[in-house]
Write a protein that holds these residues in place. Sequence first.
Motif, PDB file in Angstrom:
ATOM      1  N   ILE A  46      -2.645  15.704   5.225  1.00  0.00           N
ATOM      2  CA  ILE A  46      -2.892  14.646   6.230  1.00  0.00           C
ATOM      3  C   ILE A  46      -2.562  13.385   5.728  1.00  0.00           C
ATOM      4  O   ILE A  46      -2.013  12.408   6.072  1.00  0.00           O
ATOM      5  CB  ILE A  46      -4.471  14.737   6.496  1.00  0.00           C
ATOM      6  CG1 ILE A  46      -4.554  15.780   7.752  1.00  0.00           C
ATOM      7  CG2 ILE A  46      -5.029  13.583   6.836  1.00  0.00           C
ATOM      8  CD1 ILE A  46      -4.208  15.293   9.108  1.00  0.00           C
ATOM      9  N   TYR A  47      -3.054  13.161   4.341  1.00  0.00           N
ATOM     10  CA  TYR A  47      -2.867  11.806   3.600  1.00  0.00           C
ATOM     11  C   TYR A  47      -1.481  11.675   3.491  1.00  0.00           C
ATOM     12  O   TYR A  47      -0.877  10.429   3.684  1.00  0.00           O
ATOM     13  CB  TYR A  47      -3.750  11.994   2.376  1.00  0.00           C
ATOM     14  CG  TYR A  47      -3.926  10.847   1.776  1.00  0.00           C
ATOM     15  CD1 TYR A  47      -5.032   9.782   2.532  1.00  0.00           C
ATOM     16  CD2 TYR A  47      -3.584   9.935   0.800  1.00  0.00           C
ATOM     17  CE1 TYR A  47      -5.308   8.921   1.974  1.00  0.00           C
ATOM     18  CE2 TYR A  47      -3.688   8.934   0.238  1.00  0.00           C
ATOM     19  CZ  TYR A  47      -4.848   8.228   0.962  1.00  0.00           C
ATOM     20  OH  TYR A  47      -5.050   7.062   0.353  1.00  0.00           O
ATOM     21  N   ARG A 102       0.976  12.552   5.259  1.00  0.00           N
ATOM     22  CA  ARG A 102       1.410  11.993   6.763  1.00  0.00           C
ATOM     23  C   ARG A 102       1.011  10.532   7.273  1.00  0.00           C
ATOM     24  O   ARG A 102       1.887  10.124   7.652  1.00  0.00           O
ATOM     25  CB  ARG A 102       0.772  12.781   7.766  1.00  0.00           C
ATOM     26  CG  ARG A 102       1.144  14.167   7.602  1.00  0.00           C
ATOM     27  CD  ARG A 102       2.746  14.507   7.770  1.00  0.00           C
ATOM     28  NE  ARG A 102       3.132  15.700   8.529  1.00  0.00           N
ATOM     29  CZ  ARG A 102       4.153  15.833   8.968  1.00  0.00           C
ATOM     30  NH1 ARG A 102       5.189  14.966   9.019  1.00  0.00           N
ATOM     31  NH2 ARG A 102       4.292  16.831   9.770  1.00  0.00           N
ATOM     32  N   TYR A 103       0.036  10.140   6.526  1.00  0.00           N
ATOM     33  CA  TYR A 103      -0.283   8.620   6.636  1.00  0.00           C
ATOM     34  C   TYR A 103       0.949   7.689   6.129  1.00  0.00           C
ATOM     35  O   TYR A 103       1.206   6.699   6.671  1.00  0.00           O
ATOM     36  CB  TYR A 103      -1.468   8.186   5.940  1.00  0.00           C
ATOM     37  CG  TYR A 103      -2.843   8.834   6.584  1.00  0.00           C
ATOM     38  CD1 TYR A 103      -2.729   9.164   8.011  1.00  0.00           C
ATOM     39  CD2 TYR A 103      -4.003   9.046   5.810  1.00  0.00           C
ATOM     40  CE1 TYR A 103      -4.213   9.879   8.287  1.00  0.00           C
ATOM     41  CE2 TYR A 103      -5.126   9.287   6.353  1.00  0.00           C
ATOM     42  CZ  TYR A 103      -5.201   9.862   7.651  1.00  0.00           C
ATOM     43  OH  TYR A 103      -6.372  10.374   7.974  1.00  0.00           O
ATOM     44  N   PHE A 104       1.422   8.163   5.154  1.00  0.00           N
ATOM     45  CA  PHE A 104       2.695   7.687   4.680  1.00  0.00           C
ATOM     46  C   PHE A 104       3.954   7.769   5.169  1.00  0.00           C
ATOM     47  O   PHE A 104       4.881   7.394   4.877  1.00  0.00           O
ATOM     48  CB  PHE A 104       2.625   7.884   3.187  1.00  0.00           C
ATOM     49  CG  PHE A 104       1.734   7.262   2.120  1.00  0.00           C
ATOM     50  CD1 PHE A 104       1.778   6.417   1.506  1.00  0.00           C
ATOM     51  CD2 PHE A 104       0.381   7.904   1.888  1.00  0.00           C
ATOM     52  CE1 PHE A 104       0.677   5.716   0.781  1.00  0.00           C
ATOM     53  CE2 PHE A 104      -0.646   7.817   1.321  1.00  0.00           C
ATOM     54  CZ  PHE A 104      -0.278   6.293   0.656  1.00  0.00           C
ATOM     55  N   ASP A 105       3.780   8.630   6.319  1.00  0.00           N
ATOM     56  CA  ASP A 105       5.077   9.172   7.017  1.00  0.00           C
ATOM     57  C   ASP A 105       5.990  10.283   6.017  1.00  0.00           C
ATOM     58  O   ASP A 105       7.247   9.885   6.445  1.00  0.00           O
ATOM     59  CB  ASP A 105       5.577   8.026   7.606  1.00  0.00           C
ATOM     60  CG  ASP A 105       6.388   8.262   8.905  1.00  0.00           C
ATOM     61  OD1 ASP A 105       6.122   9.249   9.515  1.00  0.00           O
ATOM     62  OD2 ASP A 105       7.461   7.585   9.114  1.00  0.00           O
ATOM     63  N   PRO A 131       7.875  13.334   4.989  1.00  0.00           N
ATOM     64  CA  PRO A 131       8.221  14.581   5.913  1.00  0.00           C
ATOM     65  C   PRO A 131       7.222  15.624   5.244  1.00  0.00           C
ATOM     66  O   PRO A 131       6.964  15.752   4.129  1.00  0.00           O
ATOM     67  CB  PRO A 131       9.738  14.814   5.528  1.00  0.00           C
ATOM     68  CG  PRO A 131      10.259  13.453   4.850  1.00  0.00           C
ATOM     69  CD  PRO A 131       9.153  12.852   4.306  1.00  0.00           C
ATOM     70  N   ARG A 160       0.707  -1.182   0.112  1.00  0.00           N
ATOM     71  CA  ARG A 160      -0.019   0.064  -0.113  1.00  0.00           C
ATOM     72  C   ARG A 160       0.854   1.365  -0.039  1.00  0.00           C
ATOM     73  O   ARG A 160       0.309   2.522  -0.451  1.00  0.00           O
ATOM     74  CB  ARG A 160      -1.080   0.110   1.195  1.00  0.00           C
ATOM     75  CG  ARG A 160      -1.943  -1.004   0.897  1.00  0.00           C
ATOM     76  CD  ARG A 160      -3.247  -0.787   2.065  1.00  0.00           C
ATOM     77  NE  ARG A 160      -2.816  -0.867   3.494  1.00  0.00           N
ATOM     78  CZ  ARG A 160      -2.865  -1.842   4.255  1.00  0.00           C
ATOM     79  NH1 ARG A 160      -3.505  -3.132   3.726  1.00  0.00           N
ATOM     80  NH2 ARG A 160      -2.658  -1.631   5.325  1.00  0.00           N
ATOM     81  N   ALA A 161       2.105   1.245   0.559  1.00  0.00           N
ATOM     82  CA  ALA A 161       2.895   2.351   0.546  1.00  0.00           C
ATOM     83  C   ALA A 161       3.268   2.635  -1.081  1.00  0.00           C
ATOM     84  O   ALA A 161       3.690   3.835  -1.066  1.00  0.00           O
ATOM     85  CB  ALA A 161       4.256   1.980   1.118  1.00  0.00           C
TER      86      ALA A 161
END
Lengths: 303, 272
Positions: free
Chosen positions: A97-98, A100-103, A105, A73-74
Amino acid sequence: MVSARRLFKHFEELVAVDHVDFDIVRGESFGFLGPNGAGKTSTMRMIACMSPKSGGELTVLGMDPETRGPDIRARIGLVPQEDSLDLQLTVLDNLMIYGRYFDLPKKVIGERAASLLEFAQLTERAHDTVEPLSGGMKRRLTIARALISEPDLLILDEPTTGLDPQARHLLWDRLYRLKSRGVTLIITTHYMDEAEQLCDRLVVMDKGKIAASGSPASLIERYSTREVLELRFPPDAGPSRNALAGIAERVELLPDRVLLYTESGDRALAEVGARGITPLTWLVRRSTLEDVFLSLTGRTLID
Amino acid sequence: MTAELETWGMEEALGARMPPTLRVLRYHLYTYMRTWRSSLTTSFLAPVLYLAAMGVGLGSLINRHVGTVGGVKYLDFVAPGLLASSAMQVAASDSMYPVMAAIKWIRTYYAMLATPLRVLDVLLGHFAWVTARLVLTAVTYLGVMAAFGTVRSPLAVLAVPAAILTGLGFSSVISAFAASQENDQGFATISRMGLIPLFLLSTTFFPLAQLPGWMHPVAYATPLYHGVDLCRMLVLGNVDWVSAGWDLAYLVALCALGAWLARRLFERRLVI
């Protein structure tokens, strides 16, 4: 990119995907065409690692969705059938926000968001909340959001359902650009024109099975004739199958019209006239995927 | 206006790599930033109003005609009960409509699950957020109680985690319930048949001895009774460690059961 062998999915009694095989290669635009309930969304959700398979084999980006879901999914962007945007947040916040779900920066997301908003033609709306945006804008934002992680594979489930023609064409144009950049696209749709416009290759799905597969042109060539003569008659006043026998290679009597599949629509029309059959209106057109579907299943795509 | 998360200091504290649960928590904080002013006013006003009305207003009547309740002034008696009850209410309200909205209406959970986040991350992030809300609620309440002069022991500080535990017990079970519902009708039933009777009868407003004998086991079986009991003993400083141990065990067990249920029902609902 994606490989399925005898892929199977059922919900209790209902068989949604019935042992299908397909392969999707890098850089192509691959379509799942079929009516509602054909198993397209179920297939797509399994590819997106949001739904476990019930049987068969599935490999996505060389990994097994069962064990590597988050890793797959990443690298996938998903545009679901129903928007899942945060309506109270701004357009830009939704992207932030979205990402950030993938982390990712914050700085990276910010840079990507700027160019994605440009791409989605939403730059001017960046600081507006999502709620009042039009359906087309929301869809484009959902696509932009799915691209924030720069995915190898973008999955679009019914991307233009519910949009007006203008919004659809704008969206197609954007998807075309993505395709030309080399993004692999998977598109499910029940619009044959969408499939013809966007897909290099597609499978026609019906009742959980793959009825046919190939490029739009090759499918039309294999399952239909060059031209179609469409005749309309007053209700219950259409000709019988016998009256039309021999005029065309194949005849479909639909509730609202009669379709004659032939190499030359004009010649067929002349023959219809010569037999004393007078339709209310007629139309000669080239064959489409709709005709392929009709020929394969005996039903139309959109009821 | 773009909410600035960096003010929460999470970025600096954790660097670029952030555990999935905290990414979900960050989402909740992000959205909360938009409404925190009105919400903060409510969470500050509610304890002031409750303590003024119940403790001071009703309390003066009771003190005059009955004398002390459970050995203390009525205000001192009722305040820790209100603390535990409001933890219940905050946790419950954050676990009903918001959970249903994230599943059905806004579909936030599905957006999250299309990313590397897993159902467990989504669930733990939700509980982390509820915990954050409970910390805010409990600390505010305790602060207001101190201002009203009802805090009688340094052990009162422990009433904050006790209230949080009470809230999480409700949150976990109600979140599980919310994830199993097709529409929001069940929430009204939970409030009417569950939360309001608990609020009124779980010894928030009067000692257990006031209830008829056959009601005692019923009260003892309810979660709020244990939350109230624990908070009250800690705030008043008259802790019976055996019953405190039972209260704690009950609440921990409830949290564990609720979390287990929520995990199952979230998976069942979100992964089909």
